[in-house]
Design a protein around this motif. Sequence first.
Motif, PDB file in Angstrom:
ATOM      1  N   GLU A  33       0.833  -1.201   0.000  1.00 63.39           N
ATOM      2  CA  GLU A  33       0.000   0.000   0.000  1.00 63.39           C
ATOM      3  C   GLU A  33       0.875   1.261   0.000  1.00 63.39           C
ATOM      4  OE1 GLU A  33      -2.477   0.507   3.423  1.00 63.39           O
ATOM      5  OE2 GLU A  33      -3.484   2.225   2.555  1.00 63.39           O
ATOM      6  N   ARG A  52       2.256   1.733  -3.444  1.00 62.72           N
ATOM      7  CA  ARG A  52       1.218   2.239  -4.364  1.00 62.72           C
ATOM      8  C   ARG A  52       0.990   3.736  -4.155  1.00 62.72           C
ATOM      9  NH1 ARG A  52      -1.701  -2.554  -2.846  1.00 62.72           N
ATOM     10  NH2 ARG A  52      -3.090  -1.346  -1.516  1.00 62.72           N
ATOM     11  N   ASN A 104      -3.959   4.844 -12.000  1.00 58.48           N
ATOM     12  CA  ASN A 104      -4.378   3.523 -11.498  1.00 58.48           C
ATOM     13  C   ASN A 104      -3.612   2.385 -12.176  1.00 58.48           C
ATOM     14  OD1 ASN A 104      -6.268   4.780  -9.883  1.00 58.48           O
ATOM     15  ND2 ASN A 104      -7.974   4.450 -11.291  1.00 58.48           N
ATOM     16  N   GLN A 115      -0.071   2.288 -10.810  1.00 58.46           N
ATOM     17  CA  GLN A 115      -0.080   1.743  -9.446  1.00 58.46           C
ATOM     18  C   GLN A 115      -0.247   0.227  -9.460  1.00 58.46           C
ATOM     19  OE1 GLN A 115      -3.249   4.306  -7.809  1.00 58.46           O
ATOM     20  NE2 GLN A 115      -1.832   4.827  -6.165  1.00 58.46           N
ATOM     21  N   LEU A 116      -1.182  -0.262 -10.282  1.00 58.76           N
ATOM     22  CA  LEU A 116      -1.438  -1.705 -10.313  1.00 58.76           C
ATOM     23  C   LEU A 116      -0.237  -2.465 -10.880  1.00 58.76           C
ATOM     24  CD1 LEU A 116      -3.250  -4.156  -9.909  1.00 58.76           C
ATOM     25  CD2 LEU A 116      -4.412  -3.608 -12.047  1.00 58.76           C
ATOM     26  N   ASP A 167       2.364  -2.586  -8.229  1.00 62.21           N
ATOM     27  CA  ASP A 167       1.931  -3.530  -7.190  1.00 62.21           C
ATOM     28  C   ASP A 167       2.215  -4.970  -7.644  1.00 62.21           C
ATOM     29  OD1 ASP A 167       0.265  -5.452  -5.860  1.00 62.21           O
ATOM     30  OD2 ASP A 167      -1.072  -3.890  -5.170  1.00 62.21           O
ATOM     31  N   GLU A 168       1.880  -5.276  -8.904  1.00 61.56           N
ATOM     32  CA  GLU A 168       2.075  -6.647  -9.401  1.00 61.56           C
ATOM     33  C   GLU A 168       3.571  -7.027  -9.404  1.00 61.56           C
ATOM     34  OE1 GLU A 168      -0.266  -8.694  -9.794  1.00 61.56           O
ATOM     35  OE2 GLU A 168      -2.008  -7.370  -9.866  1.00 61.56           O
ATOM     36  N   MET A 201      -0.297   5.320   6.448  1.00 66.66           N
ATOM     37  CA  MET A 201      -0.954   4.015   6.282  1.00 66.66           C
ATOM     38  C   MET A 201      -2.333   4.038   6.948  1.00 66.66           C
ATOM     39  SD  MET A 201       0.181   1.099   4.884  1.00 66.66           S
ATOM     40  CE  MET A 201       1.941   1.096   5.149  1.00 66.66           C
ATOM     41  N   GLN A 223      -7.202  -1.750   6.532  1.00 69.48           N
ATOM     42  CA  GLN A 223      -7.025  -1.759   5.079  1.00 69.48           C
ATOM     43  C   GLN A 223      -8.057  -2.629   4.391  1.00 69.48           C
ATOM     44  OE1 GLN A 223      -3.077  -3.030   4.083  1.00 69.48           O
ATOM     45  NE2 GLN A 223      -2.393  -2.329   6.056  1.00 69.48           N
ATOM     46  N   TYR A 261      -8.835  -2.340   0.575  1.00 71.85           N
ATOM     47  CA  TYR A 261      -7.920  -2.784  -0.481  1.00 71.85           C
ATOM     48  C   TYR A 261      -7.814  -4.299  -0.511  1.00 71.85           C
ATOM     49  CZ  TYR A 261      -6.305   2.030  -0.156  1.00 71.85           C
ATOM     50  OH  TYR A 261      -6.244   3.390  -0.129  1.00 71.85           O
ATOM     51  N   ASP A 277      -5.398  -6.787  -1.905  1.00 73.75           N
ATOM     52  CA  ASP A 277      -4.101  -7.017  -2.561  1.00 73.75           C
ATOM     53  C   ASP A 277      -3.449  -8.261  -1.949  1.00 73.75           C
ATOM     54  OD1 ASP A 277      -3.189  -6.187  -0.083  1.00 73.75           O
ATOM     55  OD2 ASP A 277      -2.218  -4.356  -0.796  1.00 73.75           O
ATOM     56  N   TYR A 299      -9.819  -0.993  -4.378  1.00 71.63           N
ATOM     57  CA  TYR A 299      -8.664  -1.429  -5.172  1.00 71.63           C
ATOM     58  C   TYR A 299      -8.595  -2.950  -5.176  1.00 71.63           C
ATOM     59  CZ  TYR A 299      -3.777  -2.199  -6.426  1.00 71.63           C
ATOM     60  OH  TYR A 299      -2.627  -2.630  -7.041  1.00 71.63           O
ATOM     61  N   ILE A 300      -8.230  -3.511  -6.327  1.00 72.19           N
ATOM     62  CA  ILE A 300      -7.994  -4.967  -6.386  1.00 72.19           C
ATOM     63  C   ILE A 300      -6.771  -5.232  -7.266  1.00 72.19           C
ATOM     64  CG2 ILE A 300      -9.509  -5.410  -8.390  1.00 72.19           C
ATOM     65  CD1 ILE A 300     -10.408  -7.990  -6.824  1.00 72.19           C
ATOM     66  N   SER A 301      -5.946  -6.183  -6.844  1.00 71.64           N
ATOM     67  CA  SER A 301      -4.818  -6.609  -7.686  1.00 71.64           C
ATOM     68  C   SER A 301      -5.031  -8.083  -8.036  1.00 71.64           C
ATOM     69  CB  SER A 301      -3.492  -6.423  -6.942  1.00 71.64           C
ATOM     70  OG  SER A 301      -3.366  -7.386  -5.914  1.00 71.64           O
ATOM     71  N   SER A 302      -4.089  -8.670  -8.772  1.00 79.32           N
ATOM     72  CA  SER A 302      -4.289 -10.051  -9.220  1.00 79.32           C
ATOM     73  C   SER A 302      -4.360 -11.025  -8.045  1.00 79.32           C
ATOM     74  CB  SER A 302      -3.196 -10.467 -10.202  1.00 79.32           C
ATOM     75  OG  SER A 302      -1.961 -10.603  -9.545  1.00 79.32           O
ATOM     76  N   ARG A 352     -13.071   1.693 -11.186  1.00 74.58           N
ATOM     77  CA  ARG A 352     -11.662   1.303 -11.117  1.00 74.58           C
ATOM     78  C   ARG A 352     -11.515  -0.215 -11.004  1.00 74.58           C
ATOM     79  NH1 ARG A 352      -7.354   3.195  -6.401  1.00 74.58           N
ATOM     80  NH2 ARG A 352      -5.504   2.458  -7.469  1.00 74.58           N
ATOM     81  N   ILE A 404     -10.480  -3.590 -14.113  1.00 73.74           N
ATOM     82  CA  ILE A 404      -9.498  -4.679 -13.993  1.00 73.74           C
ATOM     83  C   ILE A 404     -10.160  -6.017 -14.325  1.00 73.74           C
ATOM     84  CG2 ILE A 404      -7.840  -5.827 -12.457  1.00 73.74           C
ATOM     85  CD1 ILE A 404      -7.294  -2.813 -13.200  1.00 73.74           C
TER      86      ILE A 404
END
Lengths: 164, 118
Positions: free
Chosen positions: A20, A23, A41, A44-45, A48-49, B1, B5, B24, B26, B57-60, B88, B92
């Motif tokens: 976080e 990011r 965005n 950032q992604l 992050d990856e 922070m 989260q 988030y 992640d 927010y989301i990541s893989s 957003r 993804i």
Amino acid sequence: MKRQTERYKITTPSESINLELIRDFVGKLARRAGFAEDNVNKIQLATDEACTNVVKHAYKNLPVGPIQVEITLNNEKFVVTVSDKGVGFDIANLTRPDMVEYLNQFKKGGLGIHLIQTLMDQVTFRVNPFHKNSVKMIKYIHRTESADKLRQQEIIMKRSRNRR
Amino acid sequence: MEQNQFEVIRQDQDDISILTIKGYLDAHTAPDFEKAIQELLESNRYKIVIDFSDLNYISSAGLGVFMGFIEDVRKNGGDIKLAQLNDRVFKIFDLLGFPNLYEIYENLGQAIEKFKSA
């Protein structure tokens, strides 16, 4: 006015709690560089990856090590380089998945590299185990803006078709 | 922070479970989400709606949680339906073709109704 190349760097332990923080760091600089929120965005992604791969794989079976995120930016481009001193990875395995097959087979994981390559304009991997493995990701500041707008329109159109 | 989260709130309506996810999603928070779904499956609850309205927010790593459970859930006659994704997060999912695999609804009521009318 031509902007001088600016450099910024953050180094954190390779622990997921720091994602976080990273990011936020990258996002603030991308906004300052003039990117629209959609591109902020994406940057950032992608970052992050790349960092998640370091957390999950680079120091596997090793003590926590450093993740370094370096940003260089000027009028033309925004460059994020994520590096580590871990075990490295096999560049030959960095193939992008066929998403139709991926989804049909309910696969899990392995989407990070695909996302990085999709979200950024140019990506370079370098491997030097235990010294410096890196992923360099470039987003061009002006060149892609019009292309991005077109892509956004495509997404909105596609979304109106797909969304129930 | 920021504090908190990630948070998962579970609400059951008959045999349908609604998980509201906040914050988030992640690699740091995905295990908490995984645990929440795992708990549903352990009590044989397979009709699941995920309310994304407070997810920023989301990541893989977060997407991987959905892929990890969907096959098992569907084999048991259930589904994981997604509702109220912000732009957003939706982008993804869309970028990776997930709308072909998951039902995505504009609002929570539609997703719940789909289970009830099935």
